[in-house]
Design an enzyme around this catalytic site. Structure first.
Site, PDB file in Angstrom:
ATOM      1  N   HIS A 310      23.571  14.633  37.177  1.00 27.01           N
ATOM      2  CA  HIS A 310      23.105  13.936  38.391  1.00 27.01           C
ATOM      3  C   HIS A 310      24.309  13.560  39.233  1.00 27.01           C
ATOM      4  O   HIS A 310      25.361  13.219  38.684  1.00 27.01           O
ATOM      5  CB  HIS A 310      22.325  12.668  38.002  1.00 27.01           C
ATOM      6  CG  HIS A 310      21.466  12.155  39.105  1.00 27.01           C
ATOM      7  ND1 HIS A 310      21.961  11.333  40.095  1.00 27.01           N
ATOM      8  CD2 HIS A 310      20.168  12.381  39.398  1.00 27.01           C
ATOM      9  CE1 HIS A 310      20.987  11.065  40.937  1.00 27.01           C
ATOM     10  NE2 HIS A 310      19.883  11.690  40.547  1.00 27.01           N
ATOM     11  N   ASP A 367      13.935  14.853  35.654  1.00 25.60           N
ATOM     12  CA  ASP A 367      13.174  16.098  35.549  1.00 25.60           C
ATOM     13  C   ASP A 367      13.164  16.683  34.133  1.00 25.60           C
ATOM     14  O   ASP A 367      12.434  17.644  33.879  1.00 25.60           O
ATOM     15  CB  ASP A 367      13.762  17.141  36.517  1.00 25.60           C
ATOM     16  CG  ASP A 367      13.556  16.731  37.964  1.00 25.60           C
ATOM     17  OD1 ASP A 367      12.457  16.253  38.279  1.00 25.60           O
ATOM     18  OD2 ASP A 367      14.490  16.866  38.768  1.00 25.60           O
TER      19      ASP A 367
HETATM   20  N1  CMC Z   1      24.443  22.319  33.276  1.00 27.52           N
HETATM   21  C1  CMC Z   1      25.720  22.750  33.096  1.00 27.52           C
HETATM   22  N2  CMC Z   1      26.771  22.275  33.771  1.00 27.52           N
HETATM   23  C2  CMC Z   1      26.534  21.330  34.701  1.00 27.52           C
HETATM   24  C3  CMC Z   1      25.248  20.841  34.938  1.00 27.52           C
HETATM   25  C4  CMC Z   1      24.172  21.359  34.182  1.00 27.52           C
HETATM   26  N3  CMC Z   1      22.931  20.931  34.371  1.00 27.52           N
HETATM   27  N4  CMC Z   1      25.287  19.898  35.913  1.00 27.52           N
HETATM   28  C5  CMC Z   1      26.579  19.808  36.271  1.00 27.52           C
HETATM   29  N5  CMC Z   1      27.329  20.666  35.537  1.00 27.52           N
HETATM   30  C6  CMC Z   1      28.793  20.792  35.592  1.00 27.52           C
HETATM   31  C7  CMC Z   1      29.247  21.574  36.809  1.00 27.52           C
HETATM   32  O1  CMC Z   1      29.343  22.951  36.543  1.00 27.52           O
HETATM   33  C8  CMC Z   1      30.571  20.927  37.100  1.00 27.52           C
HETATM   34  O2  CMC Z   1      31.517  21.422  36.201  1.00 27.52           O
HETATM   35  P1  CMC Z   1      33.097  21.558  36.613  1.00 27.52           P
HETATM   36  O3  CMC Z   1      33.569  20.142  36.832  1.00 27.52           O
HETATM   37  O4  CMC Z   1      33.739  22.237  35.471  1.00 27.52           O
HETATM   38  O5  CMC Z   1      33.120  22.380  37.884  1.00 27.52           O
HETATM   39  C9  CMC Z   1      30.356  19.469  36.757  1.00 27.52           C
HETATM   40  O6  CMC Z   1      29.326  19.495  35.750  1.00 27.52           O
HETATM   41  C10 CMC Z   1      29.917  18.604  37.920  1.00 27.52           C
HETATM   42  O7  CMC Z   1      28.751  19.191  38.486  1.00 27.52           O
HETATM   43  P2  CMC Z   1      28.463  19.317  40.030  1.00 27.52           P
HETATM   44  O8  CMC Z   1      27.577  20.492  40.281  1.00 27.52           O
HETATM   45  O9  CMC Z   1      29.740  19.265  40.798  1.00 27.52           O
HETATM   46  O10 CMC Z   1      27.696  17.957  40.260  1.00 27.52           O
HETATM   47  P3  CMC Z   1      26.797  17.590  41.514  1.00 27.52           P
HETATM   48  O11 CMC Z   1      26.803  16.135  41.592  1.00 27.52           O
HETATM   49  O12 CMC Z   1      27.236  18.360  42.689  1.00 27.52           O
HETATM   50  O13 CMC Z   1      25.342  18.157  41.102  1.00 27.52           O
HETATM   51  C11 CMC Z   1      23.241  18.326  40.081  1.00 27.52           C
HETATM   52  C12 CMC Z   1      24.375  17.393  40.522  1.00 27.52           C
HETATM   53  C13 CMC Z   1      22.023  17.496  39.715  1.00 27.52           C
HETATM   54  C14 CMC Z   1      22.847  19.258  41.237  1.00 27.52           C
HETATM   55  C15 CMC Z   1      23.716  19.158  38.848  1.00 27.52           C
HETATM   56  O14 CMC Z   1      24.020  18.301  37.782  1.00 27.52           O
HETATM   57  C16 CMC Z   1      22.700  20.215  38.429  1.00 27.52           C
HETATM   58  O15 CMC Z   1      22.685  21.335  38.975  1.00 27.52           O
HETATM   59  N6  CMC Z   1      21.796  19.870  37.448  1.00 27.52           N
HETATM   60  C17 CMC Z   1      20.742  20.783  37.063  1.00 27.52           C
HETATM   61  C18 CMC Z   1      19.586  20.721  38.074  1.00 27.52           C
HETATM   62  C19 CMC Z   1      18.800  19.428  37.950  1.00 27.52           C
HETATM   63  O16 CMC Z   1      18.442  18.997  36.873  1.00 27.52           O
HETATM   64  N7  CMC Z   1      18.494  18.829  39.095  1.00 27.52           N
HETATM   65  C20 CMC Z   1      17.696  17.583  39.171  1.00 27.52           C
HETATM   66  C21 CMC Z   1      18.535  16.428  39.637  1.00 27.52           C
HETATM   67  S1  CMC Z   1      17.798  14.819  39.361  1.00 27.52           S
HETATM   68  C22 CMC Z   1      16.321  14.742  40.204  1.00 27.52           C
HETATM   69  C23 CMC Z   1      16.348  15.172  41.607  1.00 27.52           C
HETATM   70  O17 CMC Z   1      17.284  14.926  42.364  1.00 27.52           O
HETATM   71  O18 CMC Z   1      15.356  15.755  42.013  1.00 27.52           O
END
Ligand code: CMC
Length: 432
Positions: A310, A367
């Site tokens: 998140h 989720d």
């Molecule tokens: N699985 C594997 N690696 C992950 C995941 C995941 N679910 N989420 C983040 N990472 C890694 C990402 O690759 C990055 O690694 P590095 O630092 O080596 O580059 C690090 O963790 C930080 O991630 P980010 O993508 O920069 O973080 P963000 O704040 O931009 O994204 C997020 C947040 C929710 C989009 C992301 O965690 C994600 O894609 N999660 C899976 C999709 C999901 O469950 N979404 C629902 C979010 S909560 C409810 C809502 O908002 O609707």
């Protein structure tokens, strides 16, 4: 940090220029550096892709502490609301940032129950769309189309905005259920005013004109819980979209239609559907939980552990904690078992003891477990995000109304850092 302890200014040095920027303190002590005069004083802008460090507004609606895993609607902890309140009351709370009196609640309950019908002509919109079309696209179209029924000349008044708000909150379940009925070719079921908000959703989803249908109170209560937990989450992607569209003066229906589209994406609300797809693929033997986790850790695999991570929570999402317990409760109350829950628990256990997830502070989000409950309630997976949208509706509406009443609000118009070609001379196509 209290207001007294907080520094009054933050010093910024750009080359030989020194600037004292005012420091703001939120009611829970969070600090913000006010850069509203930065560009006019220095010519510089800030760079913050994804806006992870940017406060775009002040708000009195929801407080979120991602480090500690705290979520409160207008001061009330989500755990208390989940246990003691109901979705209609939570809607009022978000809209007014206070709990309603019994008279107010009764009136509001009446209003969101008695404005549930759609104009008969609007049914043709559903009929004109392909049955296989994703219901989120259908809902975005139908909510946008509502504005054609409630067009007003001249500037919007607070009374008109409230009337639009009530209509949208009342009609969203009808739109959602119609999108489902259309997809399976069943007749639309008119709303029933004698039922509670959540029971009426079940009625419109699952009743047919051919037989009696009485919503199961266990299912209705579980649905109400899901809606409460999704009701608001401050400046997430879809809510920011609603505010952004509203900032141009667009009406509530148009703004929320854009929010529904933003919610649809798999990184946001669409994750609940993606989680079930992920769990199902593991159950069906496409790959084991361990193999999936190995893939999720590989940057180039294009695979992520859906329902994990998140932008704000660097701790267990408190909504996921409530939903995890609710999975056990709902399955037990309905006398069911679901192997997907065991797979989800296994994935969580692997993740929480794996350095990759620990170092990045990736925990289950809202989720991760919600889909297992939706599935137990009989809701098809392509409707999961639509149910998220029903739940998030009061948040979108409250945030839109707050923006309209905010004297500091301006049209949303970020800057960019241009990295394209420098000035060059146009050449005719024959000479290229
Ligand atoms: N699985 C594997 N690696 C992950 C995941 C995941 N679910 N989420 C983040 N990472 C890694 C990402 O690759 C990055 O690694 P590095 O630092 O080596 O580059 C690090 O963790 C930080 O991630 P980010 O993508 O920069 O973080 P963000 O704040 O931009 O994204 C997020 C947040 C929710 C989009 C992301 O965690 C994600 O894609 N999660 C899976 C999709 C999901 O469950 N979404 C629902 C979010 S909560 C409810 C809502 O908002 O609707």
């Amino acid at each position: 940090m209290t207001k007294k302890q907080a520094p009054k200014t933050a010093k910024l040095i750009i080359g030989d220029q020194e600037l004292d920027l005012p420091v703001m303190v939120g009611s829970e002590g969070e600090l913000a550096i006010d850069i509203t005069k930065l560009r006019s004083t220095t010519g510089a802008v800030t760079f913050d892709p994804g806006l992870g460090n940017t406060g775009a507004c002040t708000s009195k609606i929801t407080f979120l502490d991602g480090e500690q895993g705290i979520l409160r609607y207008a001061g009330y902890p989500i755990e208390e609301l989940a246990q003691q309140s109901n979705f209609v009351e939570v809607m009022w709370l978000l809209l007014h940032q206070d709990l309603p009196s019994s008279t107010q609640l009764e009136q509001f309950n009446h209003d969101v129950t008695h404005h549930t019908m759609l104009h008969e002509d609007l049914k043709r919109l559903f009929a004109s769309l392909p049955k296989a079309g994703h219901p989120m696209a259908v809902c975005a179209a139908a909510v946008g189309a509502l504005s054609t029924y409630y067009q007003k000349a001249g500037p919007q008044t607070a009374e008109q905005n409230w009337s639009d708000a009530v209509r949208l909150l009342a009609k969203m379940p009808t739109i959602a259920a119609y999108s489902f009925k259309h997809s399976i070719g069943q007749p639309f079921m008119y709303p029933r005013n004698d039922l509670s908000y959540s029971s009426n959703i079940l009625h419109m989803m699952f009743a047919t004109p051919c037989g009696k249908y009485e919503p199961n109170p266990v299912i209705a209560r579980a649905l109400d819980l899901l809606l409460i937990l999704h009701a608001d989450h401050e400046q997430n992607c879809s809510t920011s979209t609603v505010r952004t569209v509203g900032s141009s003066g667009a009406n509530l229906f148009a703004s929320v239609s854009a929010g529904i589209s933003a919610l649809w994406g798999p990184l946001h609300g669409g994750a609940n559907e993606a989680v079930i797809d992920m769990l199902t693929s593991i159950r069906d033997g496409e790959r084991s939980a361990r193999q999936f986790m190995d893939l999720a850790k590989q940057k180039n695999s294009g695979v992520r552990l859906m329902g994990f991570g998140h932008r704000v929570y660097k701790n267990y999402d408190p909504r996921a904690l409530i939903l995890k317990q609710a999975c056990y409760d709902v399955l037990a109350e309905l006398g069911r078992k679901d192997p997907l829950l065991d797979i989800a628990l296994e994935l969580e256990q692997i993740a929480l003891s794996d350095n990759y997830f620990i170092e990045r502070k990736l925990y289950p989000n809202v989720d991760f477990y919600s889909g297992i409950i939706y599935k137990a309630l009989g809701i098809p997976s392509d409707m999961f995000t639509v149910f998220f949208a029903i739940g998030r509706m009061p948040g979108w509406v409250a945030q839109w109304l707050e923006y309209q009443g905010d004297s500091a609000a301006r049209i949303t118009r970020p800057r960019q850092i241009y990295m394209g070609p420098n000035k060059r001379t146009y050449t005719d196509v024959s000479k290229r």
